[in-house]
Design a protein around this motif. Sequence first.
Motif, PDB file in Angstrom:
ATOM      1  N   ASP A 267     -71.897 -51.530  23.001  1.00 40.73           N
ATOM      2  CA  ASP A 267     -70.862 -50.737  22.333  1.00 40.73           C
ATOM      3  C   ASP A 267     -70.429 -49.629  23.283  1.00 40.73           C
ATOM      4  O   ASP A 267     -71.145 -48.652  23.494  1.00 40.73           O
ATOM      5  CB  ASP A 267     -71.406 -50.148  21.035  1.00 40.73           C
ATOM      6  CG  ASP A 267     -70.345 -49.418  20.226  1.00 40.73           C
ATOM      7  OD1 ASP A 267     -69.234 -49.172  20.754  1.00 40.73           O
ATOM      8  OD2 ASP A 267     -70.637 -49.084  19.065  1.00 40.73           O
ATOM      9  N   PHE A 268     -69.239 -49.809  23.884  1.00 37.11           N
ATOM     10  CA  PHE A 268     -68.716 -48.848  24.845  1.00 37.11           C
ATOM     11  C   PHE A 268     -67.873 -47.758  24.180  1.00 37.11           C
ATOM     12  O   PHE A 268     -67.233 -46.971  24.862  1.00 37.11           O
ATOM     13  CB  PHE A 268     -67.883 -49.572  25.905  1.00 37.11           C
ATOM     14  CG  PHE A 268     -68.696 -50.463  26.807  1.00 37.11           C
ATOM     15  CD1 PHE A 268     -69.301 -49.947  27.940  1.00 37.11           C
ATOM     16  CD2 PHE A 268     -68.876 -51.801  26.509  1.00 37.11           C
ATOM     17  CE1 PHE A 268     -70.059 -50.750  28.769  1.00 37.11           C
ATOM     18  CE2 PHE A 268     -69.626 -52.619  27.331  1.00 37.11           C
ATOM     19  CZ  PHE A 268     -70.223 -52.094  28.463  1.00 37.11           C
ATOM     20  N   GLY A 269     -67.873 -47.724  22.864  1.00 39.77           N
ATOM     21  CA  GLY A 269     -67.098 -46.714  22.139  1.00 39.77           C
ATOM     22  C   GLY A 269     -65.695 -47.213  21.834  1.00 39.77           C
ATOM     23  O   GLY A 269     -65.333 -47.383  20.680  1.00 39.77           O
ATOM     24  N   LEU A 270     -64.905 -47.452  22.880  1.00 38.61           N
ATOM     25  CA  LEU A 270     -63.537 -47.942  22.684  1.00 38.61           C
ATOM     26  C   LEU A 270     -63.498 -49.439  22.415  1.00 38.61           C
ATOM     27  O   LEU A 270     -62.536 -49.943  21.836  1.00 38.61           O
ATOM     28  CB  LEU A 270     -62.672 -47.617  23.909  1.00 38.61           C
ATOM     29  CG  LEU A 270     -62.493 -46.133  24.214  1.00 38.61           C
ATOM     30  CD1 LEU A 270     -61.723 -45.944  25.518  1.00 38.61           C
ATOM     31  CD2 LEU A 270     -61.770 -45.436  23.066  1.00 38.61           C
ATOM     32  N   PHE A 271     -64.519 -50.143  22.865  1.00 35.76           N
ATOM     33  CA  PHE A 271     -64.598 -51.586  22.632  1.00 35.76           C
ATOM     34  C   PHE A 271     -66.061 -52.008  22.654  1.00 35.76           C
ATOM     35  O   PHE A 271     -66.930 -51.280  23.117  1.00 35.76           O
ATOM     36  CB  PHE A 271     -63.796 -52.372  23.681  1.00 35.76           C
ATOM     37  CG  PHE A 271     -64.340 -52.265  25.073  1.00 35.76           C
ATOM     38  CD1 PHE A 271     -65.211 -53.220  25.573  1.00 35.76           C
ATOM     39  CD2 PHE A 271     -63.995 -51.204  25.897  1.00 35.76           C
ATOM     40  CE1 PHE A 271     -65.723 -53.122  26.850  1.00 35.76           C
ATOM     41  CE2 PHE A 271     -64.493 -51.094  27.185  1.00 35.76           C
ATOM     42  CZ  PHE A 271     -65.369 -52.057  27.666  1.00 35.76           C
ATOM     43  N   LYS A 272     -66.281 -53.205  22.116  1.00 32.18           N
ATOM     44  CA  LYS A 272     -67.632 -53.771  22.096  1.00 32.18           C
ATOM     45  C   LYS A 272     -67.630 -55.065  22.896  1.00 32.18           C
ATOM     46  O   LYS A 272     -66.618 -55.775  22.943  1.00 32.18           O
ATOM     47  CB  LYS A 272     -68.078 -54.040  20.667  1.00 32.18           C
ATOM     48  CG  LYS A 272     -68.232 -52.773  19.863  1.00 32.18           C
ATOM     49  CD  LYS A 272     -68.683 -53.049  18.448  1.00 32.18           C
ATOM     50  CE  LYS A 272     -68.798 -51.722  17.708  1.00 32.18           C
ATOM     51  NZ  LYS A 272     -69.321 -51.871  16.385  1.00 32.18           N
TER      52      LYS A 272
END
Length: 182
Positions: free
Chosen positions: A116-121
């Motif tokens: 989970d990169f925050g802006l996308f997974k």
Amino acid sequence: MTSENIQRYGLPAIAFHWLMFLLVVCVGILGLLHDSWPKETQNFWINIHAMLGLALWLTLFARLWWRSGHRPPPLETGGALARRAAGITHAGLYALLFVIPIVGIITFVYHGRIFDFGLFKLDLGVKSNRAVFHPTEDLHGYLAYALFGLAGIHAATAIWHQFVLRDGLLARMWPARMSYRQ
């Protein structure tokens, strides 16, 4: 030797060194606390550990790229044996910093986790497989302990040089100029 005579590393090399130090400390603390987190927040903290581990790995690549075009200042302290030991220690640190995240990624993915990169997974679609993640999780931890030990030797050696030998070695990589008197 005075502080003016000490050949220091350049600012980018110093910044890479201390950024990697901070990342290793943060990732290490999160890794050591792995089993202490409440179940409700465990996935969040494991993901943070993984994100910081990936940041450390990318910083390692950037540091190696930088180093390929910028030679360090010559090491003027210690004898041939000390310089050889320093070279072996640094090679070991770099090797562990390269391998540990790879083993961590394998562990993370085969645990069935999603980055989970925050802006996308990023879901690699791998189902949890204990036969893979259990031994790699152990290996990841053992290698991390080896890194902590080697980094501790590295730090203790720098402190030894600073306060016992008083040869200015630590000033080469310290973020600010140090006043140094022999």
